[in-house]
Design a protein around this motif. Structure first.
Motif, PDB file in Angstrom:
ATOM      1  N   TYR A 256       0.573  -5.303   4.378  1.00  0.00           N
ATOM      2  CA  TYR A 256       1.191  -4.547   3.298  1.00  0.00           C
ATOM      3  C   TYR A 256       2.608  -4.113   3.680  1.00  0.00           C
ATOM      4  CZ  TYR A 256      -3.739  -4.097   2.039  1.00  0.00           C
ATOM      5  OH  TYR A 256      -5.046  -4.367   1.744  1.00  0.00           O
ATOM      6  N   LEU A 257       3.406  -3.882   2.656  1.00  0.00           N
ATOM      7  CA  LEU A 257       4.712  -3.265   2.858  1.00  0.00           C
ATOM      8  C   LEU A 257       4.865  -2.183   1.798  1.00  0.00           C
ATOM      9  CD1 LEU A 257       7.339  -3.368   4.553  1.00  0.00           C
ATOM     10  CD2 LEU A 257       8.334  -4.740   2.697  1.00  0.00           C
ATOM     11  N   GLN A 258       4.798  -0.944   2.242  1.00  0.00           N
ATOM     12  CA  GLN A 258       5.018   0.186   1.354  1.00  0.00           C
ATOM     13  C   GLN A 258       6.499   0.511   1.364  1.00  0.00           C
ATOM     14  OE1 GLN A 258       2.919   1.874  -0.719  1.00  0.00           O
ATOM     15  NE2 GLN A 258       4.719   3.028  -1.401  1.00  0.00           N
ATOM     16  N   MET A 259       7.101   0.489   0.191  1.00  0.00           N
ATOM     17  CA  MET A 259       8.538   0.700   0.083  1.00  0.00           C
ATOM     18  C   MET A 259       8.799   1.950  -0.753  1.00  0.00           C
ATOM     19  SD  MET A 259       9.803  -3.230  -0.542  1.00  0.00           S
ATOM     20  CE  MET A 259       9.027  -3.360  -2.148  1.00  0.00           C
ATOM     21  N   ASN A 260       9.382   2.950  -0.126  1.00  0.00           N
ATOM     22  CA  ASN A 260       9.698   4.205  -0.799  1.00  0.00           C
ATOM     23  C   ASN A 260      11.208   4.390  -0.897  1.00  0.00           C
ATOM     24  OD1 ASN A 260       6.911   4.808  -0.871  1.00  0.00           O
ATOM     25  ND2 ASN A 260       7.008   5.817   1.120  1.00  0.00           N
ATOM     26  N   SER A 261      11.606   5.284  -1.772  1.00  0.00           N
ATOM     27  CA  SER A 261      13.034   5.603  -1.937  1.00  0.00           C
ATOM     28  C   SER A 261      13.874   4.338  -2.078  1.00  0.00           C
ATOM     29  CB  SER A 261      13.521   6.444  -0.752  1.00  0.00           C
ATOM     30  OG  SER A 261      12.781   7.630  -0.626  1.00  0.00           O
ATOM     31  N   LEU A 262      13.446   3.484  -2.948  1.00  0.00           N
ATOM     32  CA  LEU A 262      14.106   2.185  -3.096  1.00  0.00           C
ATOM     33  C   LEU A 262      15.540   2.335  -3.589  1.00  0.00           C
ATOM     34  CD1 LEU A 262      11.083   0.177  -4.437  1.00  0.00           C
ATOM     35  CD2 LEU A 262      12.468  -0.478  -2.459  1.00  0.00           C
ATOM     36  N   LYS A 263      16.384   1.427  -3.127  1.00  0.00           N
ATOM     37  CA  LYS A 263      17.798   1.408  -3.474  1.00  0.00           C
ATOM     38  C   LYS A 263      18.150   0.076  -4.134  1.00  0.00           C
ATOM     39  CE  LYS A 263      18.832   4.080   0.706  1.00  0.00           C
ATOM     40  NZ  LYS A 263      19.602   4.104   1.974  1.00  0.00           N
ATOM     41  N   PRO A 264      19.188   0.031  -4.930  1.00  0.00           N
ATOM     42  CA  PRO A 264      19.590  -1.255  -5.535  1.00  0.00           C
ATOM     43  C   PRO A 264      19.820  -2.341  -4.489  1.00  0.00           C
ATOM     44  CG  PRO A 264      20.712   0.538  -6.640  1.00  0.00           C
ATOM     45  CD  PRO A 264      19.980   1.147  -5.479  1.00  0.00           C
ATOM     46  N   GLU A 265      20.281  -1.974  -3.312  1.00  0.00           N
ATOM     47  CA  GLU A 265      20.531  -2.973  -2.265  1.00  0.00           C
ATOM     48  C   GLU A 265      19.251  -3.532  -1.649  1.00  0.00           C
ATOM     49  OE1 GLU A 265      21.893   0.096  -2.515  1.00  0.00           O
ATOM     50  OE2 GLU A 265      22.134   1.030  -0.531  1.00  0.00           O
ATOM     51  N   ASP A 266      18.091  -2.986  -2.035  1.00  0.00           N
ATOM     52  CA  ASP A 266      16.820  -3.552  -1.604  1.00  0.00           C
ATOM     53  C   ASP A 266      16.399  -4.725  -2.486  1.00  0.00           C
ATOM     54  OD1 ASP A 266      15.712  -0.200  -0.978  1.00  0.00           O
ATOM     55  OD2 ASP A 266      16.351  -1.684   0.519  1.00  0.00           O
ATOM     56  N   THR A 267      17.147  -4.968  -3.534  1.00  0.00           N
ATOM     57  CA  THR A 267      16.839  -6.076  -4.436  1.00  0.00           C
ATOM     58  C   THR A 267      16.908  -7.404  -3.687  1.00  0.00           C
ATOM     59  OG1 THR A 267      17.619  -4.912  -6.403  1.00  0.00           O
ATOM     60  CG2 THR A 267      17.613  -7.329  -6.483  1.00  0.00           C
ATOM     61  N   ALA A 268      15.824  -8.172  -3.759  1.00  0.00           N
ATOM     62  CA  ALA A 268      15.740  -9.436  -3.029  1.00  0.00           C
ATOM     63  C   ALA A 268      14.400 -10.093  -3.326  1.00  0.00           C
ATOM     64  CB  ALA A 268      15.870  -9.200  -1.522  1.00  0.00           C
ATOM     65  N   VAL A 269      14.266 -11.320  -2.876  1.00  0.00           N
ATOM     66  CA  VAL A 269      12.951 -11.950  -2.815  1.00  0.00           C
ATOM     67  C   VAL A 269      12.362 -11.603  -1.449  1.00  0.00           C
ATOM     68  CG1 VAL A 269      11.653 -14.098  -2.873  1.00  0.00           C
ATOM     69  CG2 VAL A 269      13.663 -13.811  -4.342  1.00  0.00           C
ATOM     70  N   TYR A 270      11.165 -11.089  -1.463  1.00  0.00           N
ATOM     71  CA  TYR A 270      10.493 -10.660  -0.230  1.00  0.00           C
ATOM     72  C   TYR A 270       9.461 -11.709   0.163  1.00  0.00           C
ATOM     73  CZ  TYR A 270      12.732  -6.120  -0.309  1.00  0.00           C
ATOM     74  OH  TYR A 270      13.673  -5.110  -0.257  1.00  0.00           O
ATOM     75  N   TYR A 271       9.531 -12.121   1.431  1.00  0.00           N
ATOM     76  CA  TYR A 271       8.665 -13.163   1.945  1.00  0.00           C
ATOM     77  C   TYR A 271       7.782 -12.625   3.070  1.00  0.00           C
ATOM     78  CZ  TYR A 271      11.927 -16.394  -0.339  1.00  0.00           C
ATOM     79  OH  TYR A 271      12.703 -17.065  -1.252  1.00  0.00           O
ATOM     80  N   CYS A 272       6.541 -13.025   3.033  1.00  0.00           N
ATOM     81  CA  CYS A 272       5.616 -12.741   4.117  1.00  0.00           C
ATOM     82  C   CYS A 272       5.666 -13.902   5.110  1.00  0.00           C
ATOM     83  CB  CYS A 272       4.212 -12.578   3.550  1.00  0.00           C
ATOM     84  SG  CYS A 272       2.939 -12.191   4.754  1.00  0.00           S
ATOM     85  N   HIS A 273       5.512 -13.587   6.376  1.00  0.00           N
ATOM     86  CA  HIS A 273       5.614 -14.605   7.425  1.00  0.00           C
ATOM     87  C   HIS A 273       4.589 -14.298   8.506  1.00  0.00           C
ATOM     88  CE1 HIS A 273       7.440 -15.397  11.484  1.00  0.00           C
ATOM     89  NE2 HIS A 273       7.412 -16.628  11.000  1.00  0.00           N
ATOM     90  N   ALA A 274       3.984 -15.363   9.015  1.00  0.00           N
ATOM     91  CA  ALA A 274       3.043 -15.235  10.131  1.00  0.00           C
ATOM     92  C   ALA A 274       3.530 -16.101  11.279  1.00  0.00           C
ATOM     93  CB  ALA A 274       1.649 -15.673   9.704  1.00  0.00           C
ATOM     94  N   PHE A 275       3.527 -15.523  12.451  1.00  0.00           N
ATOM     95  CA  PHE A 275       3.963 -16.248  13.651  1.00  0.00           C
ATOM     96  C   PHE A 275       2.783 -16.405  14.586  1.00  0.00           C
ATOM     97  CE2 PHE A 275       6.347 -18.097  16.819  1.00  0.00           C
ATOM     98  CZ  PHE A 275       6.425 -17.356  17.989  1.00  0.00           C
ATOM     99  N   GLN A 276       2.318 -17.648  14.697  1.00  0.00           N
ATOM    100  CA  GLN A 276       1.258 -17.982  15.626  1.00  0.00           C
ATOM    101  C   GLN A 276       1.814 -19.094  16.500  1.00  0.00           C
ATOM    102  OE1 GLN A 276      -1.535 -16.306  16.002  1.00  0.00           O
ATOM    103  NE2 GLN A 276      -2.142 -17.613  17.710  1.00  0.00           N
ATOM    104  N   PRO A 277       2.356 -18.742  17.666  1.00  0.00           N
ATOM    105  CA  PRO A 277       3.094 -19.736  18.470  1.00  0.00           C
ATOM    106  C   PRO A 277       2.346 -21.044  18.656  1.00  0.00           C
ATOM    107  CG  PRO A 277       3.203 -17.566  19.477  1.00  0.00           C
ATOM    108  CD  PRO A 277       2.236 -17.466  18.327  1.00  0.00           C
ATOM    109  N   PRO A 278       3.020 -22.156  18.460  1.00  0.00           N
ATOM    110  CA  PRO A 278       4.446 -22.290  18.141  1.00  0.00           C
ATOM    111  C   PRO A 278       4.735 -22.421  16.647  1.00  0.00           C
ATOM    112  CG  PRO A 278       3.581 -24.438  18.637  1.00  0.00           C
ATOM    113  CD  PRO A 278       2.401 -23.491  18.728  1.00  0.00           C
ATOM    114  N   LEU A 279       3.790 -22.030  15.811  1.00  0.00           N
ATOM    115  CA  LEU A 279       3.917 -22.295  14.381  1.00  0.00           C
ATOM    116  C   LEU A 279       4.350 -21.057  13.598  1.00  0.00           C
ATOM    117  CD1 LEU A 279       0.698 -24.442  13.915  1.00  0.00           C
ATOM    118  CD2 LEU A 279       3.039 -25.254  14.284  1.00  0.00           C
ATOM    119  N   ASN A 280       5.078 -21.324  12.519  1.00  0.00           N
ATOM    120  CA  ASN A 280       5.484 -20.291  11.577  1.00  0.00           C
ATOM    121  C   ASN A 280       4.956 -20.641  10.187  1.00  0.00           C
ATOM    122  OD1 ASN A 280       7.620 -18.424  12.963  1.00  0.00           O
ATOM    123  ND2 ASN A 280       8.105 -20.494  13.626  1.00  0.00           N
ATOM    124  N   TYR A 281       4.454 -19.639   9.489  1.00  0.00           N
ATOM    125  CA  TYR A 281       3.940 -19.833   8.146  1.00  0.00           C
ATOM    126  C   TYR A 281       4.646 -18.852   7.207  1.00  0.00           C
ATOM    127  CZ  TYR A 281       0.185 -22.092  10.764  1.00  0.00           C
ATOM    128  OH  TYR A 281      -0.528 -22.892  11.622  1.00  0.00           O
TER     129      TYR A 281
END
Length: 115
Positions: free
Chosen positions: A79-104
């Motif tokens: 999860y990502l709880q985002m509080n006190s959001l600002k206009p500069e937080d505008t973006a596409v948010y991506y989840c990522h998993a790192f299981q060496p040596p692979l990235n998902y």
């Protein structure tokens, strides 16, 4: 192989909160690190928050004190709880998993913060 599906993005006014979820297709218990990243238009993708398999966390300076990353191994979800959001937080948010040596990577979820 791990499939990641983000959800929870949307349009919100500045100062408000939003919670993102990243559901994994299999157990995340042993995954080395799970991260949230974001990419705004015309900018490079940047690391927002990271949580390791031991629960250690770190954050980008721009979100410290406002965002919180957490994981529920029983639900294979981060999860990502985002509080006190600002206009500069505008973006596409991506989840990522790192299981060496692979990235998902997930497909991303749009977060738009209006002023």
């Amino acid at each position: 192989q791990v499939q990641l599906v983000e959800s929870g993005g949307g349009l919100v006014q500045a100062g408000n909160s939003l919670s993102l979820s990243c559901a994994a297709s299999r157990s995340i218990f042993a995954i080395n690190a799970m991260t949230w990243n974001r990419q705004a238009p015309g900018k490079q993708r940047e690391l927002v928050a990271r949580i390791t398999s031991t629960g250690s966390t770190n954050y980008a300076d721009s979100v410290k004190g406002r965002f919180t990353i957490s994981r529920d191994n029983a639900k294979n979800t981060v999860y990502l709880q985002m509080n006190s959001l600002k206009p500069e937080d505008t973006a596409v948010y991506y989840c990522h998993a790192f299981q060496p040596p692979l990235n998902y990577w997930g497909q991303g979820t749009q977060v738009t913060v209006s002023s």
